[in-house]
Structure formats: structure tokens, C-alpha cells
Scaffold this motif. Structure first.
Motif, mmCIF file in Angstrom:
data_model
loop_
_atom_site.group_PDB
_atom_site.id
_atom_site.type_symbol
_atom_site.label_atom_id
_atom_site.label_comp_id
_atom_site.label_asym_id
_atom_site.label_seq_id
_atom_site.Cartn_x
_atom_site.Cartn_y
_atom_site.Cartn_z
ATOM 1 N N SER A 142 34.073 39.931 32.904
ATOM 2 C CA SER A 142 35.458 39.753 32.452
ATOM 3 C C SER A 142 36.504 39.841 33.569
ATOM 4 O O SER A 142 37.647 39.459 33.352
ATOM 5 N N VAL A 143 36.114 40.348 34.731
ATOM 6 C CA VAL A 143 37.085 40.420 35.838
ATOM 7 C C VAL A 143 36.554 39.607 37.021
ATOM 8 O O VAL A 143 35.422 39.818 37.471
ATOM 9 N N PHE A 144 37.372 38.677 37.506
ATOM 10 C CA PHE A 144 36.953 37.772 38.574
ATOM 11 C C PHE A 144 37.967 37.872 39.708
ATOM 12 O O PHE A 144 39.177 37.800 39.481
ATOM 13 N N ASP A 145 37.424 38.039 40.913
ATOM 14 C CA ASP A 145 38.276 38.383 42.048
ATOM 15 C C ASP A 145 39.227 37.245 42.425
ATOM 16 O O ASP A 145 38.817 36.087 42.530
ATOM 17 N N VAL A 146 40.473 37.622 42.674
ATOM 18 C CA VAL A 146 41.483 36.613 43.033
ATOM 19 C C VAL A 146 41.149 35.926 44.358
ATOM 20 O O VAL A 146 41.614 34.811 44.614
ATOM 21 N N ASP A 147 40.338 36.599 45.179
ATOM 22 C CA ASP A 147 40.009 36.000 46.484
ATOM 23 C C ASP A 147 38.637 35.320 46.495
ATOM 24 O O ASP A 147 38.156 34.926 47.558
ATOM 25 N N ASP A 148 37.997 35.207 45.346
ATOM 26 C CA ASP A 148 36.645 34.626 45.311
ATOM 27 C C ASP A 148 36.732 33.111 45.070
ATOM 28 O O ASP A 148 36.947 32.640 43.952
ATOM 29 N N ASP A 149 36.492 32.348 46.157
ATOM 30 C CA ASP A 149 36.641 30.890 46.070
ATOM 31 C C ASP A 149 35.544 30.225 45.238
ATOM 32 O O ASP A 149 35.649 29.047 44.893
ATOM 33 N N THR A 150 34.490 30.963 44.943
ATOM 34 C CA THR A 150 33.409 30.345 44.150
ATOM 35 C C THR A 150 33.772 30.311 42.651
ATOM 36 O O THR A 150 33.093 29.683 41.858
ATOM 37 N N ILE A 151 34.842 31.032 42.286
ATOM 38 C CA ILE A 151 35.265 31.080 40.878
ATOM 39 C C ILE A 151 36.454 30.135 40.699
ATOM 40 O O ILE A 151 37.386 30.176 41.509
ATOM 41 N N PRO A 152 36.449 29.284 39.662
ATOM 42 C CA PRO A 152 37.606 28.417 39.449
ATOM 43 C C PRO A 152 38.896 29.248 39.366
ATOM 44 O O PRO A 152 38.897 30.332 38.765
ATOM 45 N N TYR A 153 39.946 28.733 39.955
ATOM 46 C CA TYR A 153 41.189 29.489 40.119
ATOM 47 C C TYR A 153 41.696 30.082 38.802
ATOM 48 O O TYR A 153 42.126 31.231 38.737
ATOM 49 N N GLN A 154 41.592 29.283 37.730
ATOM 50 C CA GLN A 154 42.206 29.753 36.469
ATOM 51 C C GLN A 154 41.514 30.995 35.897
ATOM 52 O O GLN A 154 42.078 31.702 35.073
ATOM 53 N N TYR A 155 40.272 31.264 36.327
ATOM 54 C CA TYR A 155 39.568 32.458 35.805
ATOM 55 C C TYR A 155 39.813 33.705 36.647
ATOM 56 O O TYR A 155 39.433 34.795 36.262
ATOM 57 N N ARG A 156 40.404 33.540 37.823
ATOM 58 C CA ARG A 156 40.541 34.714 38.716
ATOM 59 C C ARG A 156 41.672 35.613 38.201
ATOM 60 O O ARG A 156 42.782 35.138 37.981
ATOM 61 N N ASN A 157 41.347 36.884 38.016
ATOM 62 C CA ASN A 157 42.312 37.735 37.318
ATOM 63 C C ASN A 157 42.426 39.164 37.843
ATOM 64 O O ASN A 157 43.149 39.967 37.279
ATOM 65 N N GLY A 158 41.652 39.532 38.877
ATOM 66 C CA GLY A 158 41.729 40.921 39.323
ATOM 67 C C GLY A 158 41.101 41.108 40.690
ATOM 68 O O GLY A 158 40.939 40.152 41.459
ATOM 69 N N PHE A 159 40.737 42.354 40.985
ATOM 70 C CA PHE A 159 40.136 42.688 42.272
ATOM 71 C C PHE A 159 38.811 43.389 41.993
ATOM 72 O O PHE A 159 38.758 44.294 41.159
ATOM 73 N N THR A 160 37.758 42.954 42.666
ATOM 74 C CA THR A 160 36.447 43.545 42.391
ATOM 75 C C THR A 160 35.806 44.024 43.689
ATOM 76 O O THR A 160 36.158 43.560 44.777
ATOM 77 N N PHE A 161 34.888 44.966 43.540
ATOM 78 C CA PHE A 161 34.069 45.391 44.690
ATOM 79 C C PHE A 161 32.660 45.669 44.197
ATOM 80 O O PHE A 161 32.451 45.986 43.025
ATOM 81 N N ALA A 162 31.695 45.504 45.127
ATOM 82 C CA ALA A 162 30.293 45.569 44.705
ATOM 83 C C ALA A 162 29.670 46.946 44.938
ATOM 84 O O ALA A 162 28.984 47.477 44.059
ATOM 85 N N THR A 163 29.907 47.527 46.107
ATOM 86 C CA THR A 163 29.214 48.784 46.436
ATOM 87 C C THR A 163 30.010 49.975 45.913
ATOM 88 O O THR A 163 31.203 50.096 46.219
ATOM 89 N N PRO A 164 29.354 50.844 45.141
ATOM 90 C CA PRO A 164 30.114 51.955 44.533
ATOM 91 C C PRO A 164 30.353 53.094 45.514
ATOM 92 O O PRO A 164 29.856 54.195 45.341
#
Ligand code: ADP
Length: 508
Positions: free
Chosen positions: A424-446
Motif C-alpha cells: 500500500s505504500v510506494f516510494d516517491v523516489d522509486d522509478d520502477t513504480i508508475p508515478y501515480q502510485y507513488r505515495n510515501g517513503f519506504t525503507f527495506a532494512t529494519p
């Protein structure tokens, strides 16, 4: 009483331990109400069976009254009386079961966390089925949730189907595989289940502690449909690392198992109508959001010196799953970066509660940090509305609702990429995700570095490009997080299962 023939759609009965807003501990309560309302809107007859807890929010139940019929249900070799109440919650008909058992099972001042939870909820599961049998319900689907009502699945097939409550298919949803309710095998006998038959590797025997029975495993084995609350989590729990001991069972039963992302109840969570806010607002009127931020700062005695100082919110149960060490880190990091932080949370784990009480005291009169360590729905709404960013650094997260609520209230989520957060959250800087779906900031390593990376990027955008930030806020507020599409997926699963059963009956 609602007539079972009243609706042209399916007749669905949820048996659950929570239902928002009357009896809610976490997301389960939201899901029962949200999914129930969405299915009702689609023309199905939906009813709910709940325990009658002493600590419920009785003011949110309409037309509460006691039923004439007393339901007798079996436990520990005896029959016990149950008083049954009916009422309406959020437009849904609900049955509340009040056992007249000397242990006063639901008269404890809290929902869970009692020594005898296994007894309390196995009693309730049986009493709920007994109610359906005795009042002559003919549901198409009985939908049970989490370990507390997982007993319904084996009870239905072993005891109630033969007694004539035989119209239903069983759907089980696991909202969190961390909580499995395993107990010594002998305890299963209290509710009338056959320990000899069920304490077996292919049935209810716990996969790790072999002298125990595992209600979740039982529901996976005995239900027709098994779901969990997001597609990514459904994948994660099928691995040895994520399955909490149940991955092999889930893989064996994979054909009936799937992940469906929860929605949120968009009527209940709507900044345009939310009466708990200082001012209501929409995506087209962010001035209203700014007014809530100002009002909340005053209310919590935070500095109002700088309108544009970013406010980070966090609303959560403080349990290890939620990444409590990262939440703690986020408080200090936010302060370092020049932001404000508001945490609303409470913990059932004493050492975590104590630790956060320490931090709360440390910042008691601080102008940028406030920790409020309790459960408070109206304050939660205020924080969603007032915050600019919302942090969820979970170690694992079956679905997570707070990221969706935050977006609806215009607070940009900063989340760890796991479970339902990943769906449900797609990184605003992730170019692999279509622009209209980008909605937040994500990180992978906890870890702290991972979190810093996402938090820093969020602060950067907020501080340096307010126009893009505002567009992001507006886009997020317009995303459709309603139950509509997820409820359609449940509808399809129910319908297919019912059709399969009917086809099988007509062949015999
Ligand atoms: P979980 O079910 O693991 O607790 P979810 O994100 O699925 O997490 O659901 C959490 C729900 O509980 C949200 O509706 C959130 O607003 C609410 N919530 C969590 N903690 C609090 C709190 N301290 N006060 C008020 N509401 C809370």
C-alpha cells in the motif's frame, strides 16, 4: 431478529472477538466492521456474533435488548446458560453472548491478556455456534477471525454439522500469525472437541511444541477458505522465517489460502466529516488541516513558533512487531532534524510500557516531543489530521491500517517495506513504480540507518519543495482505500465456495 430469507445475496455471519467501535483492540475490530458494512452494501445479509464484554463502548450500540431465548452451551462436561443480546452497531445487526458461567469470562475489564483466554474464547466459539443452531440460522458463510474464534472451524464440522447447522462454508481470516493461542492438548476437551482425534500432526497439533494444540492450525486445516490480510504477508508466512511455525501447514493447504489487502471504513475515517477534529477539511482545502495542526500543538503544549515545522505522528500498539526500537530512534532523529513528534501508543508488554514512560517523562515539558501512552480514539483522529508525516517502522506487518488512515488524512507515510505496508505504500523516489502510485517513503532494512534514509528524504522534500509536498498530500487524500474492491474479492471467494458445495451436494 433478522430473517435469514430477507436478502437475495449471501448470508454471512462473522464470529469475532472484536468489532469497531464497540470492542476494538486493533485492526481486527476495524476489519470486522469495515468488511461487514461493505458486504451489506453489496446486498448481502451480514450479522456479527461477539462476546458481551463489560468494558465495551455501550454508547455505540443502538437498540440493545435481551433476546427471549436462553442459549444453553456445553463446557467442561456441563451445560451453561447464555443470555443473548441483540443490537445494531454501525448499521450491522450484532448478537452479544453473555455467558452465565462462574468464571465470568467477559467480565474482566479487558478484552485479552487473561490467564484463561483459551477457555474464554473456546467457550465463546462453541456458544456462538450453539446460538446459530438454536435460533435456526442457515448462513451460507460463517467467517471466523484469529485464534480466539478459530475453534469455530473444527467445532462446526465435528459437532454442529451433524446436529443440523449444515448450510455453511467456513472462512477463516488470520490477522496476525504471531498470535496462535497454542495450549496443552488436554484443554481442547473443555469445549467438547475430541483431543484424541485432533491432537495429530495433520490436524491441530502444534508444529513446534508437540504436546500442544494450535487453534490457528486447526482453522487452516478445517476451513474451506483461509485468508490473511495482504498479498505480501501471505507470501511471507509461507516461508520458514515468516510463518511462525505454520509455513508448512500453509504450504500444504495453499490452494485455499490467499492474501486480500484490508480496506478502511472510509465513512468512519473521513476528514471531511470527522466530528473529533477541530475543523473538517478536504484535499481541496488544506488550510483546514493546518488549523488542526495548530490546535493540536496548543492542546499538547507543543511550540507553535514555526508553522512550517514538520510534525511526525505515530499511533500504535507498542509491541516488538511494530519496531519499538526504531520508533524510539525516530523520536530522537526527528528532534535532531528539527521536527516535532507525537506518539500515541500503549503497550501490553510491561517492560516496553515502562521504557516509553521513561521517554515520556524525559520529554514531559518539551516543546517538540509529546508521548501519550494510552488508547484514545478521538486523540488518534486529531493526530492523523494534524501530522505531516506518519511513521510505521514495523518488523513485520500483516496489513496495517494506520498508513491508509494517515494518507486519507493527508499525512505522508514513512514505512518499512514489509507485509501490507509493501502493498500500500510506494516510494516517491522509486522509478520502477508508475508515478501515480507513488505515495510515501519506504525503507527495506529494519535498522536505524534504513529509517534515517527514508525520514531524511521525507524532511528534505517537505522543507525544500512545498509545492510537490502539497501535491503528494492531495494525491494521497484522494486514493481509494475503501473496502469496495477487497470486499469484492471476499464476495468472489465466498460465492465460489458456496457454488462448489452446492455442486457437490447435487452430485450426491
Ligand atoms: P494492529 O492491528 O497490529 O494493532 P493496525 O494498523 O492494523 O495494527 O490497526 C491499528 C488500529 O488501532 C488503527 O485503527 C489505529 O488508529 C488504532 N490504534 C492503535 N493504537 C492506538 C491508540 N493508542 N489509541 C487509539 N487508536 C489506536
Amino acid at each position: 431478529l433478522i430473517s435469514s430469507q430477507a436478502s437475495p445475496g449471501l448470508h454471512v455471519i462473522h464470529i469475532a472477538a472484536e468489532m469497531a467501535p464497540v470492542a476494538k483492540v486493533g485492526g481486527l475490530g476495524d476489519v470486522v466492521t469495515g468488511l461487514g458494512k461493505a458486504l451489506q452494501k453489496k446486498g448481502h445479509l451480514v450479522e456479527i456474533v461477539l462476546p458481551k464484554y463489560d468494558c465495551m463502548q455501550y454508547d455505540r450500540i443502538r437498540d440493545l435488548r435481551v433476546l427471549d431465548a436462553t442459549v444453553y452451551s456445553y463446557f467442561d462436561g456441563k451445560l451453561f446458560q447464555n443470555k443473548v443480546w441483540t443490537g445494531t452497531v454501525e448499521g450491522l445487526p450484532v448478537y452479544f453472548i453473555e455467558p452465565h458461567h462462574p468464571s465470568k469470562f467477559f467480565w474482566r475489564g479487558q478484552y485479552y491478556g487473561e490467564q484463561d483466554d483459551f477457555k474464554r474464547f473456546s467457550f465463546f466459539s462453541r456458544a456462538a455456534l450453539e446460538l446459530l443452531l438454536q435460533v435456526g440460522k442457515k448462513p451460507d458463510i460463517i467467517h471466523c477471525h484469529d485464534w480466539q474464534t478459530a475453534f469455530v472451524a473444527p467445532l462446526y464440522w465435528d459437532l454442529y454439522f451433524p446436529k443440523g447447522l449444515n448450510s455453511a462454508r467456513i472462512c477463516f481470516t488470520c490477522h496476525n500469525f504471531e498470535y496462535q493461542g497454542a495450549a496443552p492438548a488436554s484443554e481442547l476437551a473443555s469445549c467438547g472437541l475430541d483431543v484424541q482425534q485432533l491432537h495429530r500432526p495433520d490436524r491441530m497439533q502444534d508444529n513446534s511444541a508437540h504436546d500442544r494444540v494450535n487453534p490457528i492450525k486447526g482453522a487452516i486445516v478445517f476451513s474451506n477458505i483461509v485468508t490473511t490480510v495482504s498479498p505480501t504477508y501471505a507470501q511471507e508466512v509461507r516461508t520458514a522465517e515468516g510463518g511462525k511455525g505454520l509455513h508448512s501447514t500453509l504450504n500444504f493447504h495453499s490452494k485455499k489460502f490467499m492474501g486480500i489487502l484490508n480496506g478502511i471504513d472510509t465513512d468512519a475515517w473521513d476528514p471531511a466529516t470527522d466530528i473529533f477534529l477541530k475543523v473538517q477539511y478536504t484535499a481541496n482545502d488544506l488550510q483546514g488541516k493546518a488549523e488542526n495542526k495548530a490546535a493540536m500543538r496548543r492542546h499538547l503544549r507543543l511550540s507553535s513558533a514555526d508553522d512550517s515545522q514538520p510534525l511526525v505522528g505515530c499511533i500504535t500498539r507498542l509491541v516488538p512487531q511494530k519496531g519499538v526500537h526504531l520508533i524510539r530512534h525516530a523520536i530522537y532523529r526527528t528532534l535532531e532534524m528539527g521536527g516535532q513528534f507525537v506518539l500515541l501508543g500503549s503497550s501490553p508488554v510491561p517492560h516496553i510500557q515502562r521504557e516509553f514512560e521513561g521517554i515520556a517523562n524525559q520529554f514531559q515539558d518539551h516543546e517538540h516531543i509529546r508521548l501519550i501512552l494510552k488508547y484514545d480514539e478521538s486523540l488518534s483522529r486529531y493526530i492523523y489530521a494534524a501530522s505531516d508525516m506518519f511513521i510505521i517502522p514495523s518488523i513485520f506487518e500483516p496489513c496495517g491500517l494506520t498508513q491508509m488512515i494517515a494518507m486519507r488524512y493527508g499525512s505522508v507515510p514513512i514505512v518499512r517495506k514489509t507485509g501490507g505496508l509493501n502493498d500500500s505504500v510506494f516510494d516517491v523516489d522509486d522509478d520502477t513504480i508508475p508515478y501515480q502510485y507513488r505515495n510515501g517513503f519506504t525503507f527495506a532494512t529494519p535498522d536505524e540507518q534504513g529509517l534515517n534514509g527514508a525520514l531524511d528524504r521525507a524532511f528534505n522534500l517537505y522543507n525544500n519543495d512545498s509545492e510537490t509536498w502539497q501535491q503528494l498530500v492531495q494525491k494521497n487524500m484522494n486514493i481509494d482505500f475503501s473496502w469496495s474492491s477487497s470486499a469484492s474479492q471476499y464476495e468472489e471467494l465466498y460465492a465460489k465456495s458456496v457454488a462448489r458445495a452446492r455442486a457437490a451436494t447435487s452430485r450426491t
